[in-house]
Design an enzyme around this catalytic site. Structure first.
Site, PDB file in Angstrom:
ATOM      1  N   ARG A   1       0.827  -1.188   0.000  1.00 38.27           N
ATOM      2  CA  ARG A   1       0.000   0.000   0.000  1.00 38.27           C
ATOM      3  C   ARG A   1       0.866   1.244   0.000  1.00 38.27           C
ATOM      4  O   ARG A   1       1.915   1.253   0.658  1.00 38.27           O
ATOM      5  CB  ARG A   1      -0.777  -0.004   1.321  1.00 38.27           C
ATOM      6  CG  ARG A   1      -2.200   0.354   1.162  1.00 38.27           C
ATOM      7  CD  ARG A   1      -2.930  -0.029   2.405  1.00 38.27           C
ATOM      8  NE  ARG A   1      -3.998  -0.925   1.997  1.00 38.27           N
ATOM      9  CZ  ARG A   1      -5.124  -1.050   2.652  1.00 38.27           C
ATOM     10  NH1 ARG A   1      -5.317  -0.418   3.776  1.00 38.27           N
ATOM     11  NH2 ARG A   1      -6.066  -1.846   2.199  1.00 38.27           N
TER      12      ARG A   1
ATOM     13  N   LYS B   1      -6.670 -14.829   5.612  1.00 35.36           N
ATOM     14  CA  LYS B   1      -7.166 -14.933   4.235  1.00 35.36           C
ATOM     15  C   LYS B   1      -6.490 -16.104   3.504  1.00 35.36           C
ATOM     16  O   LYS B   1      -7.142 -16.866   2.793  1.00 35.36           O
ATOM     17  CB  LYS B   1      -6.893 -13.610   3.509  1.00 35.36           C
ATOM     18  CG  LYS B   1      -7.507 -13.510   2.148  1.00 35.36           C
ATOM     19  CD  LYS B   1      -7.511 -12.071   1.656  1.00 35.36           C
ATOM     20  CE  LYS B   1      -8.111 -12.002   0.273  1.00 35.36           C
ATOM     21  NZ  LYS B   1      -8.402 -10.641  -0.154  1.00 35.36           N
TER      22      LYS B   1
ATOM     23  N   LYS C   1       2.459  -7.967   4.722  1.00 35.04           N
ATOM     24  CA  LYS C   1       1.948  -6.745   4.090  1.00 35.04           C
ATOM     25  C   LYS C   1       3.051  -5.702   4.087  1.00 35.04           C
ATOM     26  O   LYS C   1       3.899  -5.687   4.986  1.00 35.04           O
ATOM     27  CB  LYS C   1       0.754  -6.199   4.877  1.00 35.04           C
ATOM     28  CG  LYS C   1      -0.142  -5.267   4.095  1.00 35.04           C
ATOM     29  CD  LYS C   1      -1.137  -6.033   3.242  1.00 35.04           C
ATOM     30  CE  LYS C   1      -1.937  -5.115   2.349  1.00 35.04           C
ATOM     31  NZ  LYS C   1      -2.916  -5.856   1.561  1.00 35.04           N
TER      32      LYS C   1
ATOM     33  N   SER D   1      -6.642  -9.577 -11.890  1.00 36.97           N
ATOM     34  CA  SER D   1      -7.128 -10.409 -10.778  1.00 36.97           C
ATOM     35  C   SER D   1      -8.594 -10.143 -10.463  1.00 36.97           C
ATOM     36  O   SER D   1      -9.213 -10.891  -9.704  1.00 36.97           O
ATOM     37  CB  SER D   1      -6.280 -10.167  -9.526  1.00 36.97           C
ATOM     38  OG  SER D   1      -6.491  -8.851  -9.053  1.00 36.97           O
TER      39      SER D   1
ATOM     40  N   THR E   1     -11.697 -12.543  -8.778  1.00 41.24           N
ATOM     41  CA  THR E   1     -12.350 -11.931  -7.604  1.00 41.24           C
ATOM     42  C   THR E   1     -13.855 -11.834  -7.840  1.00 41.24           C
ATOM     43  O   THR E   1     -14.664 -12.200  -6.969  1.00 41.24           O
ATOM     44  CB  THR E   1     -11.774 -10.528  -7.311  1.00 41.24           C
ATOM     45  OG1 THR E   1     -10.369 -10.654  -7.096  1.00 41.24           O
ATOM     46  CG2 THR E   1     -12.414  -9.914  -6.077  1.00 41.24           C
TER      47      THR E   1
ATOM     48  N   GLY F   1     -20.368   0.687  -6.351  1.00 40.34           N
ATOM     49  CA  GLY F   1     -19.081   0.688  -7.043  1.00 40.34           C
ATOM     50  C   GLY F   1     -19.102  -0.188  -8.276  1.00 40.34           C
ATOM     51  O   GLY F   1     -19.344  -1.402  -8.184  1.00 40.34           O
TER      52      GLY F   1
ATOM     53  N   VAL G   1     -14.235  -4.916 -10.223  1.00 36.37           N
ATOM     54  CA  VAL G   1     -15.002  -6.066  -9.708  1.00 36.37           C
ATOM     55  C   VAL G   1     -16.507  -5.818  -9.840  1.00 36.37           C
ATOM     56  O   VAL G   1     -17.244  -6.650 -10.396  1.00 36.37           O
ATOM     57  CB  VAL G   1     -14.654  -6.349  -8.225  1.00 36.37           C
ATOM     58  CG1 VAL G   1     -15.473  -7.531  -7.698  1.00 36.37           C
ATOM     59  CG2 VAL G   1     -13.163  -6.626  -8.055  1.00 36.37           C
ATOM     60  N   GLY G   2     -16.977  -4.673  -9.324  1.00 40.43           N
ATOM     61  CA  GLY G   2     -18.422  -4.389  -9.283  1.00 40.43           C
ATOM     62  C   GLY G   2     -19.053  -4.445 -10.661  1.00 40.43           C
ATOM     63  O   GLY G   2     -20.171  -4.961 -10.818  1.00 40.43           O
TER      64      GLY G   2
HETATM   65  P1  NAD Z   1     -11.862  -0.119  -8.504  1.00 35.08           P
HETATM   66  O1  NAD Z   1     -11.052   1.028  -8.033  1.00 35.08           O
HETATM   67  O2  NAD Z   1     -11.678  -0.612  -9.897  1.00 35.08           O
HETATM   68  O3  NAD Z   1     -13.432   0.203  -8.338  1.00 35.08           O
HETATM   69  C1  NAD Z   1     -13.968   0.910  -7.270  1.00 35.08           C
HETATM   70  C2  NAD Z   1     -15.185   1.642  -7.820  1.00 35.08           C
HETATM   71  O4  NAD Z   1     -15.873   2.250  -6.734  1.00 35.08           O
HETATM   72  C3  NAD Z   1     -14.809   2.771  -8.793  1.00 35.08           C
HETATM   73  O5  NAD Z   1     -15.586   2.644  -9.978  1.00 35.08           O
HETATM   74  C4  NAD Z   1     -15.175   4.028  -8.023  1.00 35.08           C
HETATM   75  O6  NAD Z   1     -15.593   5.088  -8.851  1.00 35.08           O
HETATM   76  C5  NAD Z   1     -16.304   3.531  -7.137  1.00 35.08           C
HETATM   77  N1  NAD Z   1     -16.560   4.339  -5.959  1.00 35.08           N
HETATM   78  C6  NAD Z   1     -15.675   5.007  -5.169  1.00 35.08           C
HETATM   79  N2  NAD Z   1     -16.317   5.653  -4.190  1.00 35.08           N
HETATM   80  C7  NAD Z   1     -17.637   5.368  -4.343  1.00 35.08           C
HETATM   81  C8  NAD Z   1     -18.807   5.734  -3.627  1.00 35.08           C
HETATM   82  N3  NAD Z   1     -18.773   6.543  -2.565  1.00 35.08           N
HETATM   83  N4  NAD Z   1     -19.998   5.253  -4.054  1.00 35.08           N
HETATM   84  C9  NAD Z   1     -20.056   4.460  -5.155  1.00 35.08           C
HETATM   85  N5  NAD Z   1     -18.979   4.087  -5.869  1.00 35.08           N
HETATM   86  C10 NAD Z   1     -17.792   4.535  -5.467  1.00 35.08           C
HETATM   87  O7  NAD Z   1     -11.606  -1.287  -7.456  1.00 35.08           O
HETATM   88  P2  NAD Z   1     -11.885  -2.830  -7.629  1.00 35.08           P
HETATM   89  O8  NAD Z   1     -10.639  -3.508  -8.056  1.00 35.08           O
HETATM   90  O9  NAD Z   1     -13.150  -3.050  -8.405  1.00 35.08           O
HETATM   91  O10 NAD Z   1     -12.115  -3.262  -6.110  1.00 35.08           O
HETATM   92  C11 NAD Z   1     -13.312  -2.944  -5.445  1.00 35.08           C
HETATM   93  C12 NAD Z   1     -13.160  -3.325  -3.971  1.00 35.08           C
HETATM   94  O11 NAD Z   1     -12.860  -4.717  -3.852  1.00 35.08           O
HETATM   95  C13 NAD Z   1     -12.016  -2.595  -3.245  1.00 35.08           C
HETATM   96  O12 NAD Z   1     -12.369  -2.404  -1.900  1.00 35.08           O
HETATM   97  C14 NAD Z   1     -10.869  -3.588  -3.332  1.00 35.08           C
HETATM   98  O13 NAD Z   1      -9.936  -3.398  -2.275  1.00 35.08           O
HETATM   99  C15 NAD Z   1     -11.619  -4.896  -3.174  1.00 35.08           C
HETATM  100  N6  NAD Z   1     -10.908  -6.044  -3.738  1.00 35.08           N
HETATM  101  C16 NAD Z   1     -10.565  -6.051  -5.058  1.00 35.08           C
HETATM  102  C17 NAD Z   1      -9.885  -7.138  -5.595  1.00 35.08           C
HETATM  103  C18 NAD Z   1      -9.487  -7.188  -7.050  1.00 35.08           C
HETATM  104  O14 NAD Z   1      -9.062  -8.260  -7.513  1.00 35.08           O
HETATM  105  N7  NAD Z   1      -9.624  -6.106  -7.823  1.00 35.08           N
HETATM  106  C19 NAD Z   1      -9.570  -8.239  -4.763  1.00 35.08           C
HETATM  107  C20 NAD Z   1      -9.955  -8.213  -3.414  1.00 35.08           C
HETATM  108  C21 NAD Z   1     -10.630  -7.098  -2.926  1.00 35.08           C
END
Ligand code: NAD
Length: 382
Positions: free
Chosen positions: A57, A81, A93, A159, A163, A193, A197-198
């Site tokens: 980080r 984990k 970490k 990744s 996920t 979000g 992932v979302g």
């Molecule tokens: P990302 O940065 O691609 O997506 C996050 C999304 O959330 C963005 O589109 C952003 O605009 C949106 N966002 C931010 N603030 C917001 C709010 N207040 N309301 C609504 N939307 C908002 O991240 P990601 O890779 O998709 O990861 C999403 C979450 O999952 C994070 O917490 C990350 O730590 C966790 N995570 C991700 C992975 C991975 O493989 N990418 C693995 C484990 C955990």
């Protein structure tokens, strides 16, 4: 399903001093390189089950103690984990103290790579909040102990694919517990979000014909999803970011921020369950108990979002997408086990998950002790 909570102990560590927390760790390394302005901490919680692994980080921490606290908390979390995902790694970490917008240089990441290399394979790292794949392309020039690199550099690539697959398996397990079936379509969802992932989770649910309420602060993400929704039989409702917590959906899927389950948001929830990818969703561990009291089934984040970890650790064997997806599927069984244990022992799902992992760690440690003295562990990926 209802839960008694009197046996829940909360975060047993919350009152420990920083020194006490360090004493729970095998090794804590302070990295100080004035020539590149690198100030970083590498915390290794445990290598009993294999080399420690955990992202790096970068954040402008308020002070050194805050950075150390974060590194210690996150590396311990990684041990749990790794145990839940059945990978032969332990928890670690790294944190770099600095502003990711202004303080990054290739030299800083090369210096960080040298510190990682100095641990001779006891610690593997890669991207996390504030760091990118490009940063680790610099770091990998100094060390082989980097995971999650782009495919062209020998890594597993994006990744967020495993996920999001893992989140779908976690959602299916949640539906099984709530409704005694696994059909994604008749259930309603609220997704916070639409990032890496979302967005993928939203697309899958729309393709299944489900109704989803979504929010994102980036207009472009919403427009992309609207375009995609038109090609599916699902129903898409766009809601304001502040309104997502009060939507009339069965399952809340947080895929953005941490700390979003707190005193204020819990009051707004009408959800039956929460199952999303965001890290550290509970502001405090007590909020997991509060959810249980309210009969809201909570999928512990470090289990449901472990598909990415499964992919990066698979690089130990040479990445194979089929193998990664097969292992990611196991998230379904782990979630069912955690939910059932919580129900049987009348504890929150967070406590059930922690106990589940502690048991696994103890069992694997015992198993490993048969050979670690005679066979040196294979701790080098490349
Ligand atoms: P990302 O940065 O691609 O997506 C996050 C999304 O959330 C963005 O589109 C952003 O605009 C949106 N966002 C931010 N603030 C917001 C709010 N207040 N309301 C609504 N939307 C908002 O991240 P990601 O890779 O998709 O990861 C999403 C979450 O999952 C994070 O917490 C990350 O730590 C966790 N995570 C991700 C992975 C991975 O493989 N990418 C693995 C484990 C955990």
């Amino acid at each position: 399903m209802s839960f008694a909570t009197q046996s829940f102990q909360g975060d047993k560590n919350k009152n420990l001093s920083l020194i006490d927390k360090m004493a729970e760790h095998e090794q804590v390394v302070f990295c100080n390189d004035p020539s590149t302005n690198l100030k970083a901490i590498i915390a290794i919680h445990s290598t009993k089950l294999g080399p420690a692994i955990g992202g790096c980080r970068m954040q402008p921490y308020e002070d050194f103690d805050a950075a150390l606290e974060d590194a210690l908390r996150l590396s311990k979390g990684m041990s749990y984990k790794c145990a839940a995902s059945d990978v032969d790694f332990g928890g670690g970490k790294a944190v770099i103290i600095g502003d990711p917008q202004t303080d990054k240089t290739p030299e800083l990441f090369r210096a960080f790579g040298q510190y990682v290399e100095s641990l001779h394979g006891r610690f593997y790292t890669g991207t996390d909040m504030g760091t990118t794949l490009e940063d680790f392309v610099h770091a990998m020039k100094e060390t082989n102990h980097i995971v999650g690199l782009p495919e062209e550099y020998g890594g597993g690539g994006d990744s967020s694919i495993p996920t999001s697959e893992g989140v779908i398996y976690g959602i299916k397990a949640t539906i099984r517990m709530l409704f005694d079936h696994e059909d994604l379509q008749p259930v309603t969802y609220a997704i916070q979000g639409l990032g890496k992932v979302g967005f993928k989770v939203a697309v899958r649910l729309l393709e299944e014909g489900a109704t989803i309420y979504v929010s994102d602060i980036v207009e472009n993400n919403i427009e992309r999803l609207q375009e995609h929704a038109m090609t599916t039989s699902g129903t898409l409702e766009i809601v304001d970011s502040n309104e997502i917590y009060r939507q009339p959906a069965d399952i809340f899927i947080p895929c953005a921020l941490g700390g979003i389950i707190n005193d204020t948001t819990i009051e707004q929830f009408q959800f039956k369950a929460i199952a999303g990818s965001a890290n550290n969703q509970l502001l405090k561990e007590e909020h997991g108990v509060e959810l249980a009291k309210r009969d809201i089934l909570y999928a512990p984040d470090y289990i449901i979002n472990s598909g990415g970890l499964i992919q990066v650790t698979d690089e130990l064997y040479g990445t194979n997408k089929k193998r990664v997806l097969a292992k990611t599927k196991e998230i379904y069984n782990t979630m069912i086990e955690v939910y059932k244990t919580a129900e049987m022992n009348q504890v929150s799902t967070v406590e059930a998950a922690n106990q589940f992992c502690e048991k696994l760690m103890a069992a694997r440690e015992k198993r490993n002790s048969f050979y670690t003295r005679t066979i040196s562990p294979k701790w080098s990926i490349r």
